[in-house]
Design a protein around this motif. Structure first.
Motif, PDB file in Angstrom:
ATOM      1  N   ASP A  11       0.820  -1.218   0.000  1.00 46.79           N
ATOM      2  CA  ASP A  11       0.000   0.000   0.000  1.00 46.79           C
ATOM      3  C   ASP A  11       0.854   1.269   0.000  1.00 46.79           C
ATOM      4  O   ASP A  11       0.344   2.373  -0.114  1.00 46.79           O
ATOM      5  CB  ASP A  11      -0.989   0.008   1.160  1.00 46.79           C
ATOM      6  CG  ASP A  11      -0.333   0.135   2.523  1.00 46.79           C
ATOM      7  OD1 ASP A  11       0.910   0.284   2.620  1.00 46.79           O
ATOM      8  OD2 ASP A  11      -1.071   0.071   3.523  1.00 46.79           O
ATOM      9  N   GLY A  12       2.174   1.138   0.131  1.00 44.91           N
ATOM     10  CA  GLY A  12       3.090   2.274   0.037  1.00 44.91           C
ATOM     11  C   GLY A  12       3.130   3.192   1.241  1.00 44.91           C
ATOM     12  O   GLY A  12       3.876   4.169   1.254  1.00 44.91           O
ATOM     13  N   ALA A  13       2.372   2.881   2.278  1.00 42.81           N
ATOM     14  CA  ALA A  13       2.260   3.785   3.427  1.00 42.81           C
ATOM     15  C   ALA A  13       3.528   3.854   4.272  1.00 42.81           C
ATOM     16  O   ALA A  13       3.697   4.809   5.033  1.00 42.81           O
ATOM     17  CB  ALA A  13       1.075   3.377   4.303  1.00 42.81           C
ATOM     18  N   LYS A  14       4.410   2.883   4.156  1.00 40.00           N
ATOM     19  CA  LYS A  14       5.632   2.872   4.973  1.00 40.00           C
ATOM     20  C   LYS A  14       6.901   3.087   4.147  1.00 40.00           C
ATOM     21  O   LYS A  14       7.994   2.901   4.654  1.00 40.00           O
ATOM     22  CB  LYS A  14       5.729   1.547   5.727  1.00 40.00           C
ATOM     23  CG  LYS A  14       4.608   1.363   6.727  1.00 40.00           C
ATOM     24  CD  LYS A  14       4.758   0.088   7.494  1.00 40.00           C
ATOM     25  CE  LYS A  14       3.618  -0.041   8.484  1.00 40.00           C
ATOM     26  NZ  LYS A  14       3.710  -1.257   9.265  1.00 40.00           N
ATOM     27  N   ILE A  15       6.729   3.484   2.895  1.00 39.02           N
ATOM     28  CA  ILE A  15       7.885   3.666   2.013  1.00 39.02           C
ATOM     29  C   ILE A  15       8.061   5.150   1.709  1.00 39.02           C
ATOM     30  O   ILE A  15       7.161   5.790   1.174  1.00 39.02           O
ATOM     31  CB  ILE A  15       7.712   2.880   0.700  1.00 39.02           C
ATOM     32  CG1 ILE A  15       7.538   1.395   0.996  1.00 39.02           C
ATOM     33  CG2 ILE A  15       8.895   3.119  -0.228  1.00 39.02           C
ATOM     34  CD1 ILE A  15       7.151   0.584  -0.207  1.00 39.02           C
ATOM     35  N   SER A  16       9.206   5.691   2.073  1.00 36.96           N
ATOM     36  CA  SER A  16       9.516   7.087   1.785  1.00 36.96           C
ATOM     37  C   SER A  16       9.747   7.263   0.284  1.00 36.96           C
ATOM     38  O   SER A  16      10.546   6.535  -0.309  1.00 36.96           O
ATOM     39  CB  SER A  16      10.767   7.514   2.551  1.00 36.96           C
ATOM     40  OG  SER A  16      11.226   8.766   2.079  1.00 36.96           O
ATOM     41  N   LEU A  67       9.870   9.059 -14.078  1.00 39.25           N
ATOM     42  CA  LEU A  67       8.483   8.629 -14.267  1.00 39.25           C
ATOM     43  C   LEU A  67       8.377   7.176 -14.713  1.00 39.25           C
ATOM     44  O   LEU A  67       7.609   6.396 -14.141  1.00 39.25           O
ATOM     45  CB  LEU A  67       7.780   9.550 -15.263  1.00 39.25           C
ATOM     46  CG  LEU A  67       6.330   9.212 -15.573  1.00 39.25           C
ATOM     47  CD1 LEU A  67       5.464   9.325 -14.326  1.00 39.25           C
ATOM     48  CD2 LEU A  67       5.801  10.097 -16.687  1.00 39.25           C
ATOM     49  N   ASP A  68       9.121   6.776 -15.717  1.00 40.86           N
ATOM     50  CA  ASP A  68       9.042   5.400 -16.206  1.00 40.86           C
ATOM     51  C   ASP A  68       9.409   4.388 -15.128  1.00 40.86           C
ATOM     52  O   ASP A  68       8.771   3.342 -15.010  1.00 40.86           O
ATOM     53  CB  ASP A  68       9.936   5.194 -17.432  1.00 40.86           C
ATOM     54  CG  ASP A  68       9.354   5.827 -18.682  1.00 40.86           C
ATOM     55  OD1 ASP A  68       8.126   6.065 -18.719  1.00 40.86           O
ATOM     56  OD2 ASP A  68      10.123   6.090 -19.618  1.00 40.86           O
ATOM     57  N   ASN A  69      10.442   4.688 -14.328  1.00 41.17           N
ATOM     58  CA  ASN A  69      10.829   3.769 -13.252  1.00 41.17           C
ATOM     59  C   ASN A  69       9.725   3.622 -12.217  1.00 41.17           C
ATOM     60  O   ASN A  69       9.472   2.524 -11.711  1.00 41.17           O
ATOM     61  CB  ASN A  69      12.116   4.232 -12.569  1.00 41.17           C
ATOM     62  CG  ASN A  69      13.335   3.909 -13.380  1.00 41.17           C
ATOM     63  OD1 ASN A  69      13.335   2.999 -14.205  1.00 41.17           O
ATOM     64  ND2 ASN A  69      14.392   4.656 -13.162  1.00 41.17           N
ATOM     65  N   VAL A  70       9.044   4.711 -11.892  1.00 41.33           N
ATOM     66  CA  VAL A  70       7.945   4.650 -10.930  1.00 41.33           C
ATOM     67  C   VAL A  70       6.812   3.790 -11.489  1.00 41.33           C
ATOM     68  O   VAL A  70       6.289   2.896 -10.817  1.00 41.33           O
ATOM     69  CB  VAL A  70       7.434   6.062 -10.569  1.00 41.33           C
ATOM     70  CG1 VAL A  70       6.158   5.987  -9.750  1.00 41.33           C
ATOM     71  CG2 VAL A  70       8.514   6.838  -9.820  1.00 41.33           C
ATOM     72  N   LEU A  71       6.436   4.037 -12.722  1.00 39.75           N
ATOM     73  CA  LEU A  71       5.308   3.315 -13.317  1.00 39.75           C
ATOM     74  C   LEU A  71       5.586   1.831 -13.527  1.00 39.75           C
ATOM     75  O   LEU A  71       4.649   1.035 -13.648  1.00 39.75           O
ATOM     76  CB  LEU A  71       4.892   3.975 -14.635  1.00 39.75           C
ATOM     77  CG  LEU A  71       4.378   5.412 -14.502  1.00 39.75           C
ATOM     78  CD1 LEU A  71       4.061   5.989 -15.870  1.00 39.75           C
ATOM     79  CD2 LEU A  71       3.175   5.481 -13.581  1.00 39.75           C
ATOM     80  N   LYS A  72       6.853   1.431 -13.532  1.00 41.76           N
ATOM     81  CA  LYS A  72       7.209   0.017 -13.661  1.00 41.76           C
ATOM     82  C   LYS A  72       7.047  -0.766 -12.356  1.00 41.76           C
ATOM     83  O   LYS A  72       7.033  -1.987 -12.367  1.00 41.76           O
ATOM     84  CB  LYS A  72       8.662  -0.124 -14.129  1.00 41.76           C
ATOM     85  CG  LYS A  72       8.885   0.260 -15.560  1.00 41.76           C
ATOM     86  CD  LYS A  72      10.364   0.135 -15.909  1.00 41.76           C
ATOM     87  CE  LYS A  72      10.654   0.684 -17.277  1.00 41.76           C
ATOM     88  NZ  LYS A  72      12.109   0.663 -17.566  1.00 41.76           N
ATOM     89  N   VAL A  73       6.941  -0.055 -11.240  1.00 41.94           N
ATOM     90  CA  VAL A  73       6.823  -0.729  -9.942  1.00 41.94           C
ATOM     91  C   VAL A  73       5.434  -1.347  -9.828  1.00 41.94           C
ATOM     92  O   VAL A  73       4.416  -0.697 -10.068  1.00 41.94           O
ATOM     93  CB  VAL A  73       7.067   0.262  -8.781  1.00 41.94           C
ATOM     94  CG1 VAL A  73       6.798  -0.386  -7.442  1.00 41.94           C
ATOM     95  CG2 VAL A  73       8.497   0.795  -8.852  1.00 41.94           C
ATOM     96  N   ASN A  74       5.404  -2.629  -9.464  1.00 38.80           N
ATOM     97  CA  ASN A  74       4.150  -3.361  -9.329  1.00 38.80           C
ATOM     98  C   ASN A  74       3.347  -2.889  -8.136  1.00 38.80           C
ATOM     99  O   ASN A  74       3.884  -2.719  -7.055  1.00 38.80           O
ATOM    100  CB  ASN A  74       4.418  -4.849  -9.171  1.00 38.80           C
ATOM    101  CG  ASN A  74       5.026  -5.463 -10.396  1.00 38.80           C
ATOM    102  OD1 ASN A  74       4.627  -5.160 -11.500  1.00 38.80           O
ATOM    103  ND2 ASN A  74       6.002  -6.329 -10.187  1.00 38.80           N
ATOM    104  N   LEU A  75       2.065  -2.690  -8.363  1.00 37.10           N
ATOM    105  CA  LEU A  75       1.137  -2.363  -7.291  1.00 37.10           C
ATOM    106  C   LEU A  75       0.273  -3.582  -7.015  1.00 37.10           C
ATOM    107  O   LEU A  75       0.018  -4.378  -7.918  1.00 37.10           O
ATOM    108  CB  LEU A  75       0.252  -1.176  -7.675  1.00 37.10           C
ATOM    109  CG  LEU A  75       0.992   0.147  -7.831  1.00 37.10           C
ATOM    110  CD1 LEU A  75       0.033   1.222  -8.336  1.00 37.10           C
ATOM    111  CD2 LEU A  75       1.599   0.577  -6.518  1.00 37.10           C
ATOM    112  N   PRO A  76      -0.191  -3.740  -5.774  1.00 35.56           N
ATOM    113  CA  PRO A  76      -1.034  -4.898  -5.459  1.00 35.56           C
ATOM    114  C   PRO A  76      -2.360  -4.818  -6.206  1.00 35.56           C
ATOM    115  O   PRO A  76      -2.853  -3.731  -6.509  1.00 35.56           O
ATOM    116  CB  PRO A  76      -1.243  -4.800  -3.958  1.00 35.56           C
ATOM    117  CG  PRO A  76      -0.981  -3.385  -3.612  1.00 35.56           C
ATOM    118  CD  PRO A  76      -0.001  -2.875  -4.631  1.00 35.56           C
ATOM    119  N   ARG A  77      -2.901  -5.967  -6.498  1.00 34.88           N
ATOM    120  CA  ARG A  77      -4.209  -6.036  -7.161  1.00 34.88           C
ATOM    121  C   ARG A  77      -5.254  -6.347  -6.122  1.00 34.88           C
ATOM    122  O   ARG A  77      -5.284  -7.436  -5.564  1.00 34.88           O
ATOM    123  CB  ARG A  77      -4.225  -7.124  -8.235  1.00 34.88           C
ATOM    124  CG  ARG A  77      -3.201  -6.931  -9.303  1.00 34.88           C
ATOM    125  CD  ARG A  77      -3.684  -5.896 -10.294  1.00 34.88           C
ATOM    126  NE  ARG A  77      -2.705  -5.751 -11.357  1.00 34.88           N
ATOM    127  CZ  ARG A  77      -2.340  -4.604 -11.851  1.00 34.88           C
ATOM    128  NH1 ARG A  77      -2.842  -3.507 -11.387  1.00 34.88           N
ATOM    129  NH2 ARG A  77      -1.465  -4.534 -12.800  1.00 34.88           N
TER     130      ARG A  77
END
Length: 79
Positions: A11-16, A67-77
């Motif tokens: 969920d990204g809540a603990k990642i700076s 931007l491209d590096n960020v968008l490549k990171v997998n998000l949970p489904r």
């Protein structure tokens, strides 16, 4: 990690956004020190209400080169 395994941010809540190494070759602060004072703290602030990347928020606070590096990171489904 083993080859072929992908890492996701949850969920990204603990990642700076700036100080943790979550996309690219190093932390964004070390790759783009001139941008590290932008006032967004955690990766979840870059997502929309349904847990997808919010490209407009990303473009507003992350250097365009990242931007491209960020968008490549997998998000949970979430179903």
């Amino acid at each position: 990690m083993r080859r072929g395994i992908k890492w996701g941010v949850g969920d990204g809540a603990k990642i700076s956004i700036w100080h943790d190494w979550w996309c690219g070759e190093a932390s964004l602060a070390s790759q783009y020190p001139e941008h590290s004072s932008i006032n967004m703290d955690t990766v979840d602030k870059l997502m929309n209400d349904v847990g997808e990347w919010d490209v407009n928020k990303i473009k507003a606070c992350i250097p365009s080169e990242a931007l491209d590096n960020v968008l490549k990171v997998n998000l949970p489904r979430f179903v």
